[in-house]
Motif scaffolding. Structure first.
Motif, PDB file in Angstrom:
ATOM      1  N   ALA A 123      66.090  66.801  47.553  1.00  0.00           N
ATOM      2  CA  ALA A 123      67.112  65.993  47.079  1.00  0.00           C
ATOM      3  C   ALA A 123      68.305  65.932  48.335  1.00  0.00           C
ATOM      4  CB  ALA A 123      67.676  66.705  45.925  1.00  0.00           C
TER       5      ALA A 123
ATOM      6  N   THR B 119      66.693  65.997  38.140  1.00  0.00           N
ATOM      7  CA  THR B 119      67.389  65.386  39.236  1.00  0.00           C
ATOM      8  C   THR B 119      68.696  65.900  39.891  1.00  0.00           C
ATOM      9  OG1 THR B 119      68.063  63.733  37.852  1.00  0.00           O
ATOM     10  CG2 THR B 119      66.118  63.374  38.650  1.00  0.00           C
ATOM     11  N   ARG B 120      69.477  66.524  39.220  1.00  0.00           N
ATOM     12  CA  ARG B 120      70.643  66.925  39.877  1.00  0.00           C
ATOM     13  C   ARG B 120      70.923  68.442  39.707  1.00  0.00           C
ATOM     14  NH1 ARG B 120      74.179  63.127  42.239  1.00  0.00           N
ATOM     15  NH2 ARG B 120      72.977  61.611  43.088  1.00  0.00           N
TER      16      ARG B 120
END
Length: 456
Positions: free
Chosen positions: A116, A4-5
């Protein structure tokens, strides 16, 4: 493990086959433009912010675009770098996104977006916001070209990035716990339910097809690319074989009782027997889901390749179920993929909640999707065929029936009630309605009764 990051390039590396990613340098050299000092708005300190973001991330913009193989399947990739000004969209971002879409169309490749982003770049004002129109136009051109678009929602996916690249994709996957929503955490109402702005919340509301754990993401995207790239039959696919080896029912009421039997084979069993791999599509993209409607795409052995499926599971079908079915049929039509529908419902849901959710319009949309499909549609009635709620998903001229099914203009009990007959007359009414499988063939409603698969 989580992606996710991850940085833009680390996210690409986690998904793609080793050493296959090639950045679109040539397109970027042509498209990148000189900027006025501090950008189009002369926003004080903007150049400095960009320089610091570049020094921190090693990137010159908030997206990295290129082509790579995923599980051996070639695709165009867009990957957002959240560390570069929050993955925000500016003019140069729009240049890169347009280059990626154009490359996908020129080379007939699917497009995978690893998103993102916090939204549009405030330092460029309305010129940043108008990049969403560029993205929407490119997505529409790619859709019209018959190329699939897959979105992977990382943390966070908010603002215009969600409302274009994310929610506008054909297949939407999300990583667990990712923040997903049009409103970012700093601009949503203070009393808003935080669960609504998560991958899981969007999945529950029918806006995401699957929440996929990071270790499974590469395989899932690879499966989708393999399925959507598989050969497709030019003609109608064969209906599944019957899973119940039973004789023809003697009476209409026998047919009804057999179709309503709790141990009769259901849609899940038919799909498992028909496909070697199937991938689900979930939700109507309007806030609704129907657990009694299974939709998706699957692979078959024997040269028939990929088939889209829409399958009722024996429950009253909700408006969201019909809208999801119509969505999948139209997507299959655009991608040139034949469709299989499995009909099994006592009828459309008709309670007050279904009426408020637009039951009539949803059923009409399903009828229209089947009627207008340019790809062949095959239907198998596997249980109850209750009135228009069942007929909406039946292919005219290519509907087959199993020996443990029935199709009726209305349930025999309801027909008796409307005709002011006592309840005891329901069995006789069933006979009058001619609803047995072989009656349906004789009436021209069905092409034939399918038999069980021959066993060696």
């Amino acid at each position: 493990m989580t992606t996710t990051r991850l940085s833009a390039r680390a996210a690409i590396a986690s998904l793609t086959d080793p050493h296959t990613f090639a950045e679109l340098d040539a397109e970027l050299d042509v498209s990148e433009r000189e900027s006025d000092p501090d950008g189009p708005l002369a926003w004080s300190g903007y150049d400095g912010s960009r320089a610091r973001a570049a020094a921190t991330t090693g990137e010159t913009e908030s997206v990295v675009v290129g082509a790579a193989r995923i599980g051996g399947q070639e695709a165009v990739l867009i990957s957002f770098e959240f560390g570069f000004l929050g993955g925000s969209l500016g003019r140069h971002t729009g240049d890169r996104l347009e280059a990626a879409y154009r490359y996908a169309r020129e080379h007939r490749l699917p497009l995978v977006s690893l998103i993102a982003t916090g939204g549009s770049r405030m330092q460029e004002g309305m010129l940043a916001l108008t990049q969403l129109q560029r993205v929407a136009a490119q997505s529409a051109l790619t859709r019209a070209a018959g190329l699939p678009q897959i979105a992977v929602l990382r943390d966070p996916t908010t603002g215009g990035g969600w409302a274009t690249l994310g929610a506008g994709a054909d297949i939407v996957l999300a990583l667990p716990g990712a923040q997903v929503g049009f409103a970012g955490s700093r601009v949503r109402p203070p009393d808003a339910d935080p669960a609504a702005y998560t991958a899981e919340g969007q999945y529950a509301a029918g806006h995401v097809d699957a929440v996929v754990a990071a270790p499974e993401l590469a395989r899932t995207v690879s499966d989708w690319l393999r399925v959507l790239a598989a050969p497709r039959s030019a003609g109608p696919v064969a209906p599944p074989a019957a899973l119940a080896d039973v004789a023809a029912p003697a009476t209409g009421w026998d047919a009804v009782r057999r179709a309503r039997h709790p141990d009769r084979p259901r849609a899940g069993a038919y799909l498992d027997a028909y496909f070697t791999l199937r991938l689900p599509v979930r939700g109507d993209r309007a806030g609704g889901t129907d657990p009694g409607m299974l939709c998706g795409f699957g692979l078959r052995e024997g040269g028939e390749g990929v088939v889209a499926y829409v399958a009722q599971c024996g429950t009253a079908t909700l408006p969201a179920g019909y809208r999801t079915a119509a969505r999948v049929i139209r997507l299959a039509d655009r991608l040139g993929i034949p469709v299989l529908t499995l009909v099994d419902t006592p009828g459309a849901a008709n309670d007050a909640a279904a009426e408020r959710a637009g039951a009539g319009a949803a059923i009409a949309d399903a009828f229209a999707a089947v009627a207008s499909a340019g790809v062949p549609v095959t239907t198998l009635l596997i249980g109850e065929g209750g009135s228009g709620g069942a007929l909406a998903l039946a292919a005219p001229g290519n509907t087959w029936v199993t020996p443990d099914s029935y199709f009726s203009v209305i349930a025999p009990e309801l027909a008796a009630a409307i005709l002011k007959r006592p309840a005891s007359e329901a069995p006789a009414t069933a006979d009058q309605l001619r609803i047995r499988p072989h009656d349906l063939v004789a009436l021209g409603v069905a092409r034939g009764v399918v038999a069980p698969e021959a066993r060696a």
